[in-house]
Design a protein around this motif. Structure first.
Motif, PDB file in Angstrom:
ATOM      1  N   ILE A 216      13.405   5.862  -7.545  1.00 33.00           N
ATOM      2  CA  ILE A 216      12.987   6.407  -8.841  1.00 33.00           C
ATOM      3  C   ILE A 216      11.516   6.116  -9.146  1.00 33.00           C
ATOM      4  O   ILE A 216      10.970   6.657 -10.114  1.00 33.00           O
ATOM      5  CB  ILE A 216      13.879   5.891  -9.986  1.00 33.00           C
ATOM      6  N   ALA A 217      10.870   5.280  -8.350  1.00 36.59           N
ATOM      7  CA  ALA A 217       9.448   4.976  -8.556  1.00 36.59           C
ATOM      8  C   ALA A 217       8.920   4.258  -7.326  1.00 36.59           C
ATOM      9  O   ALA A 217       9.692   3.782  -6.486  1.00 36.59           O
ATOM     10  CB  ALA A 217       9.248   4.110  -9.802  1.00 36.59           C
ATOM     11  N   GLU A 218       7.602   4.182  -7.231  1.00 34.86           N
ATOM     12  CA  GLU A 218       6.971   3.423  -6.162  1.00 34.86           C
ATOM     13  C   GLU A 218       5.689   2.784  -6.680  1.00 34.86           C
ATOM     14  O   GLU A 218       5.135   3.208  -7.699  1.00 34.86           O
ATOM     15  CB  GLU A 218       6.668   4.311  -4.954  1.00 34.86           C
ATOM     16  N   THR A 219       5.251   1.743  -5.984  1.00 37.47           N
ATOM     17  CA  THR A 219       3.974   1.113  -6.301  1.00 37.47           C
ATOM     18  C   THR A 219       3.361   0.578  -5.022  1.00 37.47           C
ATOM     19  O   THR A 219       4.076   0.338  -4.033  1.00 37.47           O
ATOM     20  CB  THR A 219       4.144  -0.016  -7.333  1.00 37.47           C
ATOM     21  N   ILE A 220       2.063   0.411  -5.017  1.00 34.84           N
ATOM     22  CA  ILE A 220       1.336  -0.110  -3.863  1.00 34.84           C
ATOM     23  C   ILE A 220       0.484  -1.282  -4.328  1.00 34.84           C
ATOM     24  O   ILE A 220      -0.197  -1.187  -5.355  1.00 34.84           O
ATOM     25  CB  ILE A 220       0.436   0.971  -3.240  1.00 34.84           C
ATOM     26  N   ILE A 221       0.533  -2.392  -3.592  1.00 39.01           N
ATOM     27  CA  ILE A 221      -0.313  -3.531  -3.932  1.00 39.01           C
ATOM     28  C   ILE A 221      -1.130  -3.952  -2.717  1.00 39.01           C
ATOM     29  O   ILE A 221      -0.680  -3.813  -1.578  1.00 39.01           O
ATOM     30  CB  ILE A 221       0.499  -4.742  -4.455  1.00 39.01           C
ATOM     31  N   PRO A 222      -2.344  -4.467  -2.937  1.00 40.78           N
ATOM     32  CA  PRO A 222      -3.133  -5.015  -1.831  1.00 40.78           C
ATOM     33  C   PRO A 222      -2.545  -6.350  -1.383  1.00 40.78           C
ATOM     34  O   PRO A 222      -2.035  -7.123  -2.211  1.00 40.78           O
ATOM     35  CB  PRO A 222      -4.523  -5.190  -2.439  1.00 40.78           C
TER      36      PRO A 222
END
Length: 285
Positions: free
Chosen positions: A82-88
């Protein structure tokens, strides 16, 4: 039934201070209740067991590639993206409060984190590396041990959570190091302005099957963002293909392409339609 004022519970793999915890907070905010789970198997059963409302799972790293266990467990459970995120991902050397870099003789961390710091270990061959379950748990054990000779490789958040001392910053070989996480729910949810679509497809075992499956999208200029193959358990040399497409639900061109795909494949499973992390970041800044 949960009370209206109860915090949303989000499960992640690892211990407090893990990169997954950082990703959950970035995506959903500080007000959530974080639910650490020791293994991927425990993570993916957390909703069914009533321990969490959602699952946040790593699915891809820009250097190490796909997280295959996540892909496999997605099919074993009935879960929806239902969602995504990207982190360094920034790897730091973390010791106990009284330690100095010259004290360090042993460093432990997750095997992927260790592998992403090869230049550091090549420059300091006297330091022994030890494989551990996760990055944050390594920091916790270093602090509990209290021996200046032991350190861990983890993120800055783990140092804050456990009171560790950062002895060296940015040990990673490549600074362009990112991990993509997906938020999973037991209930499907099509985001109204979602621009990314994830599917899993099982194809007929015959020449040209993959070409014919993808041709309807190419002909309609629907962008294929990622394709990942995984073996079908119990059926040697049979594969499923995971597809990420740049597309919006309700688009007539997409509907036509999906209809053709269903005719040409043995199985098509819809995993989710959601906002891409890159789009969210652009709008935020």
């Amino acid at each position: 039934m949960r009370a209206a004022n109860e915090r949303v519970r989000v499960a992640f793999q690892g211990e407090r201070g893990a990169f997954s915890e950082e990703a959950a907070i970035k995506l959903l905010g500080e007000e959530i209740e974080l639910v650490p789970r020791p293994t991927f198997e425990a993570l993916f059963t957390s909703i069914d067991e009533g321990a969490s409302d959602y699952i946040l799972a790593p699915i891809e790293n820009s250097l190490a590639g796909s997280v295959h266990r996540t892909y496999d467990l997605l099919l074993e459970r009935t879960l929806h993206i239902i969602a995504e995120t990207i982190i360094p991902i920034a790897h730091h050397l973390i010791g106990c409060p009284q330690a100095s870099f010259d004290d360090v003789r042993v460093v432990e961390s997750h095997p992927v984190a260790l592998a992403q710091c090869e230049r550091f270990f090549a420059a300091h061959p006297h330091i022994k590396r030890v494989v551990a379950e996760d990055t944050a748990g390594s920091v916790r054990r270093v602090i509990e041990r209290g021996d200046p000779a032991y350190a861990a490789i983890a993120g800055e958040r783990a140092a804050r959570v456990y009171g560790g001392r950062i002895l060296r910053e940015h040990l990673e070989d490549h600074h362009e190091n990112y991990t993509r996480f997906v938020l999973l729910s037991s209930e499907p949810r099509v985001v109204a302005d979602g621009d990314k679509l994830s599917l899993v497809v099982r194809l007929k075992h015959r020449p040209g099957a993959l070409y014919y499956a993808l041709e309807p999208f190419a002909r309609r200029a629907i962008n294929l963002l990622k394709i990942e193959s995984r073996p079908v358990a119990g059926q040697p040399w049979q594969y499923r293909f995971y597809l990420d497409l740049q597309a919006k639900m309700g688009d007539p061109e997409l509907d036509a392409a999906l209809a053709q795909l269903r005719e040409r494949a043995d199985e098509v499973r819809f995993l989710g339609c959601y906002r891409s992390a890159q789009r969210t970041e652009k709008e935020r800044f």
